[in-house]
Enzyme design. Structure first.
Site, PDB file in Angstrom:
ATOM      1  N   LYS A  50       0.826  -1.212   0.000  1.00 53.71           N
ATOM      2  CA  LYS A  50       0.000   0.000   0.000  1.00 53.71           C
ATOM      3  C   LYS A  50       0.859   1.260   0.000  1.00 53.71           C
ATOM      4  CE  LYS A  50      -3.811  -0.946  -0.973  1.00 53.71           C
ATOM      5  NZ  LYS A  50      -3.534  -0.670  -2.368  1.00 53.71           N
ATOM      6  N   LYS A  52       2.422   2.775  -2.135  1.00 52.44           N
ATOM      7  CA  LYS A  52       3.697   2.795  -2.882  1.00 52.44           C
ATOM      8  C   LYS A  52       3.687   3.931  -3.887  1.00 52.44           C
ATOM      9  CE  LYS A  52       7.723   0.789  -3.158  1.00 52.44           C
ATOM     10  NZ  LYS A  52       8.612   0.522  -2.040  1.00 52.44           N
TER      11      LYS A  52
HETATM   12  N1  C2G Z   1      16.914  -0.459   1.073  1.00 53.62           N
HETATM   13  C1  C2G Z   1      17.864  -0.687   2.065  1.00 53.62           C
HETATM   14  N2  C2G Z   1      17.649  -0.205   3.309  1.00 53.62           N
HETATM   15  C2  C2G Z   1      16.526   0.498   3.600  1.00 53.62           C
HETATM   16  C3  C2G Z   1      15.564   0.732   2.598  1.00 53.62           C
HETATM   17  C4  C2G Z   1      15.779   0.240   1.328  1.00 53.62           C
HETATM   18  O1  C2G Z   1      18.903  -1.327   1.813  1.00 53.62           O
HETATM   19  N3  C2G Z   1      16.348   0.974   4.881  1.00 53.62           N
HETATM   20  C5  C2G Z   1      17.163  -1.008  -0.264  1.00 53.62           C
HETATM   21  C6  C2G Z   1      16.090  -2.003  -0.685  1.00 53.62           C
HETATM   22  O2  C2G Z   1      16.352  -3.283  -0.143  1.00 53.62           O
HETATM   23  C7  C2G Z   1      16.218  -1.973  -2.205  1.00 53.62           C
HETATM   24  C8  C2G Z   1      16.645  -0.514  -2.482  1.00 53.62           C
HETATM   25  O3  C2G Z   1      17.121   0.031  -1.227  1.00 53.62           O
HETATM   26  O4  C2G Z   1      17.264  -2.844  -2.630  1.00 53.62           O
HETATM   27  C9  C2G Z   1      15.501   0.326  -2.998  1.00 53.62           C
HETATM   28  O5  C2G Z   1      14.454   0.258  -2.041  1.00 53.62           O
HETATM   29  P1  C2G Z   1      12.953   0.537  -2.556  1.00 53.62           P
HETATM   30  O6  C2G Z   1      12.930   1.823  -3.295  1.00 53.62           O
HETATM   31  O7  C2G Z   1      12.014   0.320  -1.413  1.00 53.62           O
HETATM   32  O8  C2G Z   1      12.786  -0.652  -3.629  1.00 53.62           O
HETATM   33  P2  C2G Z   1      11.429  -1.465  -3.930  1.00 53.62           P
HETATM   34  O9  C2G Z   1      10.304  -0.505  -3.939  1.00 53.62           O
HETATM   35  O10 C2G Z   1      11.425  -2.624  -3.029  1.00 53.62           O
HETATM   36  O11 C2G Z   1      11.633  -1.902  -5.471  1.00 53.62           O
HETATM   37  O12 C2G Z   1      11.990  -4.903  -9.099  1.00 53.62           O
HETATM   38  C10 C2G Z   1      12.436  -4.636  -7.778  1.00 53.62           C
HETATM   39  C11 C2G Z   1      11.743  -3.424  -7.212  1.00 53.62           C
HETATM   40  O13 C2G Z   1      11.888  -2.321  -8.095  1.00 53.62           O
HETATM   41  C12 C2G Z   1      12.307  -3.043  -5.844  1.00 53.62           C
END
Ligand code: C2G
Length: 137
Positions: A50, A52
């Site tokens: 949700k 996103k």
């Molecule tokens: N991340 C992290 N530590 C956090 C938050 C995020 O290491 N406190 C990492 C996530 O694990 C990810 C990257 O930062 O590898 C990007 O995070 P998001 O933007 O939340 O990615 P997401 O929406 O999960 O999209 O096809 C795969 C998707 O596009 C991943």
């Protein structure tokens, strides 16, 4: 030249994202970030998780990522199914994601190295939004 790729939304960019990008770049020479488009977030990711929907548009999120010293190229992520094509097209050696995705992309091991890195535990966009809400008068 060792090429790395990672995927994400990177909305409300924070130091957890930066930590991930820094460690990913340390694994090679060239880091590609495949950034979720607004449509992909709205149509597909929003269903998974949700609210996103992004605060910043794709163009702004792209600008922010391009200003990070570890990032060499930012390309659009339009759907869940483009990873194999991306790996082939860009000659990727290593696919890197945070370990909240552990195991989810093991099918890519047929095409490149797959590495899941520990997330930065104490920070998340959700936490930032909740904390801001709490402090709202
Ligand atoms: N991340 C992290 N530590 C956090 C938050 C995020 O290491 N406190 C990492 C996530 O694990 C990810 C990257 O930062 O590898 C990007 O995070 P998001 O933007 O939340 O990615 P997401 O929406 O999960 O999209 O096809 C795969 C998707 O596009 C991943």
């Amino acid at each position: 030249m060792k090429k790395i790729i990672t995927y994400g939304t990177f909305d409300l960019l924070h130091y957890g994202h930066i930590n991930l990008l820094k460690r990913a770049k340390q694994m090679g020479d060239y880091l590609i970030v495949c950034l979720s488009t607004d449509e992909f977030n709205k149509n597909s990711k929003n269903r998974l998780e949700k609210n996103k929907e992004c605060y910043f548009s794709y163009e702004i999120r792209k600008q922010l990522l391009e200003s990070i010293r570890y990032v060499d190229l930012v390309i659009p992520e339009n759907n869940w199914n483009q990873k194999i094509d991306d790996i082939k097209e860009f000659g990727i050696d290593t696919f890197v994601m945070g370990d909240d995705w552990k195991g989810k992309f093991d099918f890519l091991k047929d095409y490149c190295e797959v590495i899941y890195l520990p997330r930065t535990k104490e920070i998340s966009t959700t936490k930032i939004k909740k904390d801001l809400e709490k402090n709202r008068v």
